[in-house]
Design a protein around this motif. Structure first.
Motif, PDB file in Angstrom:
ATOM      1  N   ASN A 261       0.832  -1.215   0.000  1.00 20.56           N
ATOM      2  CA  ASN A 261       0.000   0.000   0.000  1.00 20.56           C
ATOM      3  C   ASN A 261       0.859   1.256   0.000  1.00 20.56           C
ATOM      4  OD1 ASN A 261      -2.396  -1.441   0.023  1.00 20.56           O
ATOM      5  ND2 ASN A 261      -2.605  -1.395   2.240  1.00 20.56           N
ATOM      6  N   TRP A 262       1.908   1.251   0.812  1.00 21.41           N
ATOM      7  CA  TRP A 262       2.799   2.412   0.879  1.00 21.41           C
ATOM      8  C   TRP A 262       3.501   2.639  -0.457  1.00 21.41           C
ATOM      9  CZ3 TRP A 262       5.690   1.469   6.192  1.00 21.41           C
ATOM     10  CH2 TRP A 262       4.734   1.442   7.221  1.00 21.41           C
ATOM     11  N   GLY A 263       3.905   1.538  -1.094  1.00 21.22           N
ATOM     12  CA  GLY A 263       4.576   1.661  -2.380  1.00 21.22           C
ATOM     13  C   GLY A 263       3.690   2.308  -3.430  1.00 21.22           C
ATOM     14  N   ARG A 264       2.406   1.964  -3.414  1.00 18.95           N
ATOM     15  CA  ARG A 264       1.471   2.550  -4.380  1.00 18.95           C
ATOM     16  C   ARG A 264       1.210   4.026  -4.086  1.00 18.95           C
ATOM     17  NH1 ARG A 264      -2.995   0.310  -3.477  1.00 18.95           N
ATOM     18  NH2 ARG A 264      -2.555  -1.571  -2.289  1.00 18.95           N
ATOM     19  N   LYS A 265       1.365   4.420  -2.812  1.00 24.94           N
ATOM     20  CA  LYS A 265       1.186   5.825  -2.442  1.00 24.94           C
ATOM     21  C   LYS A 265       2.451   6.660  -2.674  1.00 24.94           C
ATOM     22  CE  LYS A 265      -2.181   4.807   1.237  1.00 24.94           C
ATOM     23  NZ  LYS A 265      -2.429   4.839   2.707  1.00 24.94           N
ATOM     24  N   MET A 266       3.577   5.973  -2.868  1.00 24.41           N
ATOM     25  CA  MET A 266       4.864   6.653  -2.924  1.00 24.41           C
ATOM     26  C   MET A 266       4.928   7.790  -3.949  1.00 24.41           C
ATOM     27  SD  MET A 266       7.546   5.870  -0.908  1.00 24.41           S
ATOM     28  CE  MET A 266       7.877   4.119  -0.764  1.00 24.41           C
ATOM     29  N   PRO A 267       4.472   7.593  -5.192  1.00 25.25           N
ATOM     30  CA  PRO A 267       4.601   8.684  -6.173  1.00 25.25           C
ATOM     31  C   PRO A 267       3.925   9.984  -5.732  1.00 25.25           C
ATOM     32  CG  PRO A 267       4.099   6.626  -7.290  1.00 25.25           C
ATOM     33  CD  PRO A 267       3.939   6.365  -5.819  1.00 25.25           C
ATOM     34  N   ALA A 268       2.784   9.875  -5.036  1.00 29.22           N
ATOM     35  CA  ALA A 268       2.074  11.075  -4.602  1.00 29.22           C
ATOM     36  C   ALA A 268       2.671  11.669  -3.325  1.00 29.22           C
ATOM     37  CB  ALA A 268       0.595  10.750  -4.370  1.00 29.22           C
ATOM     38  N   ILE A 269       3.352  10.848  -2.548  1.00 25.71           N
ATOM     39  CA  ILE A 269       3.876  11.301  -1.259  1.00 25.71           C
ATOM     40  C   ILE A 269       5.248  11.939  -1.382  1.00 25.71           C
ATOM     41  CG2 ILE A 269       4.855  10.377   0.900  1.00 25.71           C
ATOM     42  CD1 ILE A 269       2.399   8.732   1.271  1.00 25.71           C
ATOM     43  N   LEU A 270       6.096  11.392  -2.251  1.00 32.25           N
ATOM     44  CA  LEU A 270       7.467  11.867  -2.331  1.00 32.25           C
ATOM     45  C   LEU A 270       7.547  13.274  -2.910  1.00 32.25           C
ATOM     46  CD1 LEU A 270       9.409   8.723  -3.609  1.00 32.25           C
ATOM     47  CD2 LEU A 270       9.076   9.504  -1.256  1.00 32.25           C
ATOM     48  N   SER A 271       8.447  14.069  -2.343  1.00 32.20           N
ATOM     49  CA  SER A 271       8.718  15.398  -2.877  1.00 32.20           C
ATOM     50  C   SER A 271       9.453  15.272  -4.204  1.00 32.20           C
ATOM     51  CB  SER A 271       9.582  16.177  -1.871  1.00 32.20           C
ATOM     52  OG  SER A 271      10.173  17.301  -2.464  1.00 32.20           O
ATOM     53  N   SER A 272       9.316  16.269  -5.062  1.00 32.16           N
ATOM     54  CA  SER A 272      10.093  16.282  -6.304  1.00 32.16           C
ATOM     55  C   SER A 272      11.558  16.574  -6.010  1.00 32.16           C
ATOM     56  CB  SER A 272       9.536  17.338  -7.262  1.00 32.16           C
ATOM     57  OG  SER A 272       9.588  18.623  -6.664  1.00 32.16           O
ATOM     58  N   GLY A 273      11.838  17.026  -4.767  1.00 39.47           N
ATOM     59  CA  GLY A 273      13.206  17.310  -4.359  1.00 39.47           C
ATOM     60  C   GLY A 273      13.707  16.332  -3.322  1.00 39.47           C
ATOM     61  N   ASN A 274      13.628  16.715  -2.030  1.00 39.95           N
ATOM     62  CA  ASN A 274      14.269  15.974  -0.953  1.00 39.95           C
ATOM     63  C   ASN A 274      13.229  15.489   0.059  1.00 39.95           C
ATOM     64  OD1 ASN A 274      15.823  15.238   1.355  1.00 39.95           O
ATOM     65  ND2 ASN A 274      17.465  16.633   0.750  1.00 39.95           N
TER      66      ASN A 274
END
Length: 306
Positions: A261-274
């Motif tokens: 579940n976390w992996g599928r949410k990763m693209p929306a959660i991660l910053s484009s930077g850091n």
């Protein structure tokens, strides 16, 4: 069928994977899983940089956290943890942690197991009243039993600093990271809600599981000591071996399903930077761990020595 060591292996997942549960107030030798070694990782993909930190939810004081970790936190735009504890409310407590009226844990457990449960918890936390224990659900009872075992293990430690610590009153490594992130006005995100986390736990911590944990109570204290040492030594191989000992259905419920579940949410959660991510160390390694998930999403990984 009852399996010796089963709950000692599960303890590793709870101390290293499930923050909210542990903040509510062996005859088996772990194998060493070969693979990635380390509890602090850097993942890069283009302009994105992720610091991934495996935490232990109790038993690690702020002064035991590597100072280099705070440099990484300061540089991050976004900080991600498992869950936001500020969401704890009366509805969740009544649903998952408090038995209905006219029901009590003593009746459910029976006199022998009740006496053992009460004795362990009150030995560790003398201020805990019997009336509080009577109203606990099996999930809440398992939480308090594990906290009690950790407290008693610390009291028995040869290290005077460990003997003087109180796990129930401690600010966890995760909570300390969140507090620092709030001070620095970071963009705070979580992988799951409290409701989601308690739903996972409620499926596992039944009355029968509580009885099994009570049957291994003495060994659990030794296991906690071993687990804490492995974490503080950065020995992720031993930790991964502990996780690998778990029965498949438990590992799937507490780790694999959540990691997916976390992996599928990763693209929306991660910053484009850091981005700085802090989750229980049990979530990092293994076939379905976050390290493999990040790598599958195109990130390049390297362990950090801070």
């Amino acid at each position: 069928m009852y399996q010796a060591g089963r709950w000692r292996s599960l303890l590793s997942v709870l101390f290293l994977s499930t923050w909210a549960l542990l903040h509510w107030s062996s005859c088996v030798t772990p194998t060493r899983e070969s693979g990635r070694q380390g509890l602090i990782w850097e993942a890069t993909r283009g302009t994105q940089l992720v610091t991934l930190v495996g935490t232990m939810h109790i038993g690690v004081s702020p002064n035991e956290i590597p100072k280099g970790l705070w440099t990484r936190l300061e540089a991050a735009d976004t900080v991600v943890t498992e869950v936001d504890l500020t969401g704890m409310n009366g509805t969740i407590i009544r649903r998952y942690l408090v038995l209905p009226e006219k029901t009590d844990l003593k009746t459910q457990l029976g006199p022998q197991d009740w006496a053992k449960f009460k004795g362990i918890v009150q030995e560790a936390f003398p201020q805990m009243m019997e009336a509080q224990l009577l109203r606990m659900t099996p999930l809440a009872a398992c939480s308090n039993l594990m906290l009690a075992e950790a407290q008693l293990a610390q009291k028995a430690s040869e290290d005077p600093a460990e003997r003087g610590r109180n796990v129930r009153g401690e600010v966890s490594m995760d909570q300390y990271i969140v507090e620092k992130a709030r001070e620095q006005k970071k963009n705070l995100k979580t992988f799951e809600s409290l409701e989601e986390q308690f739903n996972y736990l409620d499926k596992v911590f039944t009355l029968e599981q509580l009885r099994e944990m009570l049957a291994e109570s003495e060994e659990n204290r030794q296991y906690y000591t071993q687990l804490a040492k492995s974490f503080k030594d950065g020995d992720s191989e031993t930790i991964d071996g502990m996780v690998a000992m778990m029965p498949d259905h438990l590992r799937e419920a507490l780790l694999d399903q959540r990691n997916d579940n976390w992996g599928r949410k990763m693209p929306a959660i991660l910053s484009s930077g850091n981005t700085f991510i802090a989750v229980g160390a049990a979530h990092l390694g293994g076939k379905n761990g976050l390290l493999n998930i990040l790598e599958a999403q195109g990130f390049t990984l390297r362990p950090l020595k801070l």
